[in-house]
Design a protein around this motif. Structure first.
Motif: not given
Length: 165
Positions: A33-35, A45-47, A86, A89
């Motif tokens: 994940t990112s954010g 953000s997202g996967f 992401g 997202t």
């Protein structure tokens, strides 16, 4: 945290049996994940993530060409990489969709090649670095009161098993 990839490579010039100039595009799809780093900054953000560098390499030693007889080798390279964080997202506003765009930045790489039993293997490290930029919007869409400087970077350690030699 983890990623899977495929690194197609083409030798442009074989200078000697153990020295070559090549171009490669190590495509990687990552899991994680990112954010934003904090509420004080705006970020995507997202996967999932995607990375595709286009690199020019000098290979010396084992694995440099089909005819190399060395037991050990090295490589260095440079180029540019496309990054997308992401991949999956849910962006509810146009502003969130604009933040979560792909970008291109310079990258450098270095690695070693050796035999693990009878199979050739590479261990590479790649560093990507974006331009230094001023962050002006916080995580809530408000202007920051003080200047904040940021830079996109990526660091990847990869273990490569060769499919064709």
């Amino acid at each position: 945290v983890y990623s899977f990839g495929l690194e197609p490579r083409y030798n442009i010039i074989d200078f000697e049996d153990n020295l070559a100039l090549s171009i490669s595009a190590p495509i990687t799809i990552g899991l994680g994940t990112s954010g934003p780093a904090s509420d004080e900054v705006q970020g995507s953000s997202g996967f999932g993530n995607f990375q595709m560098p286009l690199l020019l390499h000098i290979y010396y030693g084992t694995g440099s060409t089909y005819y190399a007889q060395d037991d050990f080798g090295i490589n260095i390279g440079a180029g540019f990489e496309l990054n997308k964080l992401g991949l999956f997202t849910i962006a509810s506003t146009e502003e969130e969709r604009n933040i979560n765009k792909a970008w291109i930045m310079p990258a450098v790489t270095a690695g070693v090649h050796f035999y693990r039993g009878s199979s050739p293997m590479e261990v590479n490290i790649k560093y990507g670095f974006g331009p230094i930029e001023n962050q002006i919007i916080d995580g809530f869409g408000n202007r920051l009161k003080s200047r904040r400087v940021t830079r996109a970077t990526s660091l990847k350690l990869s273990f490569i098993y060769l499919l064709s030699q």
